[in-house]
Structure formats: structure tokens, C-alpha cells
Scaffold this motif. Sequence first.
Motif, PDB file in Angstrom:
ATOM      1  N   SER A 152      -7.428  -8.893 -12.973  1.00  0.00           N
ATOM      2  CA  SER A 152      -7.378  -7.774 -13.480  1.00  0.00           C
ATOM      3  C   SER A 152      -6.400  -6.832 -12.441  1.00  0.00           C
ATOM      4  CB  SER A 152      -8.577  -7.069 -13.623  1.00  0.00           C
ATOM      5  OG  SER A 152      -9.367  -6.850 -12.365  1.00  0.00           O
ATOM      6  N   ASP A 153      -6.283  -7.062 -11.337  1.00  0.00           N
ATOM      7  CA  ASP A 153      -5.586  -6.439 -10.378  1.00  0.00           C
ATOM      8  C   ASP A 153      -4.054  -6.914 -10.401  1.00  0.00           C
ATOM      9  OD1 ASP A 153      -7.802  -5.213  -8.928  1.00  0.00           O
ATOM     10  OD2 ASP A 153      -7.608  -6.246  -7.133  1.00  0.00           O
ATOM     11  N   ASP A 154      -4.017  -8.208 -10.691  1.00  0.00           N
ATOM     12  CA  ASP A 154      -2.555  -8.304 -11.010  1.00  0.00           C
ATOM     13  C   ASP A 154      -1.925  -7.759 -12.414  1.00  0.00           C
ATOM     14  OD1 ASP A 154      -2.641  -9.914  -8.979  1.00  0.00           O
ATOM     15  OD2 ASP A 154      -2.835 -12.052  -9.762  1.00  0.00           O
ATOM     16  N   LEU A 155      -2.760  -7.609 -13.318  1.00  0.00           N
ATOM     17  CA  LEU A 155      -2.497  -7.106 -14.341  1.00  0.00           C
ATOM     18  C   LEU A 155      -2.352  -5.562 -14.240  1.00  0.00           C
ATOM     19  CD1 LEU A 155      -4.821  -8.812 -17.229  1.00  0.00           C
ATOM     20  CD2 LEU A 155      -2.455  -8.713 -16.874  1.00  0.00           C
ATOM     21  N   ALA A 156      -2.853  -4.903 -13.455  1.00  0.00           N
ATOM     22  CA  ALA A 156      -2.644  -3.600 -13.134  1.00  0.00           C
ATOM     23  C   ALA A 156      -1.532  -3.367 -12.244  1.00  0.00           C
ATOM     24  CB  ALA A 156      -3.888  -3.075 -12.449  1.00  0.00           C
TER      25      ALA A 156
END
Lengths: 263, 164
Positions: free
Chosen positions: B49-53
Amino acid sequence: MAADAGKVDPMKQFQVEPLFGSESWEIAGYGIAFTNSAVWMAITVALLWAFVFGGMKRELVPGRWQMAVETFTGFIDDMLEANVGKEGRKYLPYIFSLFMFILFANLLGLVPVGIIPGVHAFTFTSHFTVTGVLAILSFSIVLIVGFWKHGFKFFSLFVPHGTPIWLLWLIPVIELISFMVRPFSLALRLFVAMMAGHVLLKVLSSFVIDSINGGAVFGAFIGVPSLILMVAISALEILVAGIQAYVFALLTSLYINDAEHLH
Amino acid sequence: MPQIDQLAEIWSSQVFWTLVFFGITFFVIGRGMVPKVMETVGMRDKQISDDLAAAQAARDAADAQEEAWRERENANRAKAQGLIAEAKASAAAASEKKLAAAQKRLDTKLAKAEADIEAARTSAMAEIEDVALEATQDIVSRLAGTKVDKRSARSAVKKALANG
């Protein structure tokens, strides 16, 4: 099993035998002999430990084994999330242990280790003394959580919403009975399902052995179809092993949901 | 069935070992290992999710930069268009001025030429009159032997010219 004399006793597989001369072990007068049942529990725990240990590499990109373990934990986690909600998370260790313990026990009981002379498979989930302990554990958790969280309000579980006042003398009684039956249904369902499957397989295997002993014609017309049926039922039993473990875990989580949220 | 036949002699052993081994399962595997597995899953989910953010943020930044670039580009284009229009306008004005000046020069030249022509014609007319006068006097003196004074000759010539 009892290949000698061509007689197969379908019940012999459920016989519990003390091993390693442990017949006399006891605590406070209660016998705790280390039996073949206990051996298979130990094997189950060892395999389960090995399985989960293989999934603890904690890699960010999981390998196959880690993926398999995470699939199981995720499966139980999703089940708790769906049935209990966010509070369900804290029951994950218990439900996971329960599900995997029963699943491994059921599946191990189906492994044909009987082909090794002197080794006899034993399905400890086919004993209500074992499933009863697990059911009572689950039921106790429900009671403890219910009374811990709601106190005497937990008794409102026995009065469902929308009960007409004139039925108040009857509904709680029925609800109480259905509630008290839960541990028995949990324990008996698993025990009966496991036992029935193993008895059926053993009876069919006695058909195969006896018909072949009876001659080629009997062997061809009774033994062969029985063998084919055994193969099919073995496949069914693998399915049942999974389903019964799932049902036990699912019902436990549903009961925990009752305790967490009443209804 | 042995489950019931043996119940009296085995129940305590069964209960005891079930509790022992399920206890090991629960405390060692359930409590000890499963949370770590779940933690890894959580870490991975968080990472994803961090990478996506981060990707989303980078994309937003790129969009913003593109928007800014587009604005700048539009402004530049508008400025360029303004410059071109201005240059065109000034060029047009200059050429108009030049044209106007040239026209004026031409007009004055034309006017002067016309005036010159008019003057030339007037003087030519006067000369013709004079010549005609002299010729008239001469003709008259030669034909009639009389001298015609200048005034009557002029009026006669004028009359003849006006008729002519």
C-alpha cells in the motif's frame, strides 16, 4: 489391519493401546498412559509445527511454502473477519490451532501407513473423548468471553429480538437447550464423521479381502467394485477431513460471534 | 465400539494428552508462530500500500508538473502570439504611414504637375492671344494697310478665340 486369518475387524482401528510400557502412568489416580492416540497427536503437532515453521521465513516476496502457510492463516483470518468482525482478530491463534490440529489429524488418519508392517494409523479425531475436549474448550471460551464482556446481559442471548411477550416462557428454554447442545453437536459431528468414514473404508476392505479369498469370481464381482468404491470414498474422505475441520472452526467462530456481539 | 468400550480405562489419558498436545499447538504454534506469519503478511500489505501510495504521489506530482508546464507553455504561446500580433500591427502601421507619406508626396507632385500644366496652358493661351493679336495686326496692316490699335485687335481676337 488384521490381515491374519483374513478377518478384518472394522472397529479395531479405534482401539487405544498404551505404548512403551506406560500403562501404569498416572496423575492423582487418573491414568495418563502414553497411547497410540497420543503418539498420533504428537506426530500431528510435529508436522503442523514443521509446516508453519516453513512459512516463517518472513520474506517480503513469499516462496511457495510461505505462501501456503499464509494462505491458511489468511483463510482463518478472513473467516473470523467475516463472522466476528474486527474483534475476531484476537481469536486467530485459537481458531487457527483448532482448524489445523483437526485438519492435520483427519488427514493423517487417511495416510495409508498401514502398508508398513506393524504400523497402524490412528485417527484420534474419531474419539469423542478427544473431540469432546476440543468442543468443551471452544464452548468454555464462548462462555468466558460472553460473561466477561456482557456479564448477566449475556443471558439476553436466550431471548432473540422480536420474541412475543406471550412466548417468553418458551423461547428462552428452547434457546437455552440449543445453546447447551452446542458442545455436544460440535464434538459428535466430528467424531461421527471421522469414525463413519473409517468404518466404511474398513468394511469395504474386508469385502475386498474376503471376496478374493472366496475365489476369482467373487473377487472379480465383489472385490474389484469394492476396491474402486474404496478409492472413490478415500477421495471423499479427504474432502470430509477438510470440511469437518472447517465446520468445527466455523461454528466455533460463529459461537464466539454470539459471545462478542450477543444478537 | 472401542471409544465406548474402553472409555473407563482411557478417558483420562485421552483428555490429558489432548490437552497437552493441543496446548502445545495453541501456545507454540498458535500464539508463537502465527502472529509472526500474520505480521509478515501485514508488513507486505503495508509495503504494497505504501508503494502504491508513493506511485500515486509520484503520478500526482508528474501531473502537477505537466499542468504547470502546460500553463507555462500556454503563457509562452500567448506571449509569442502577442509579440507576433504587435509586430504585425506595428509593421502594418509603419507601412501604412509610408504609404500615406508616399501618397501625400504623389498627391503634391500631382497637384504641382496639374498646377504647372494649368500655368503652362494659361501662358500658352496668353501667348496664342498675343501671337493672334500680332498676326491680326499684321494681317490687317498688310491687307488693309491700316493700323489696328492693340485694344480693338485684342477684343476681336478674344471674340474669335471664344467662338473658336
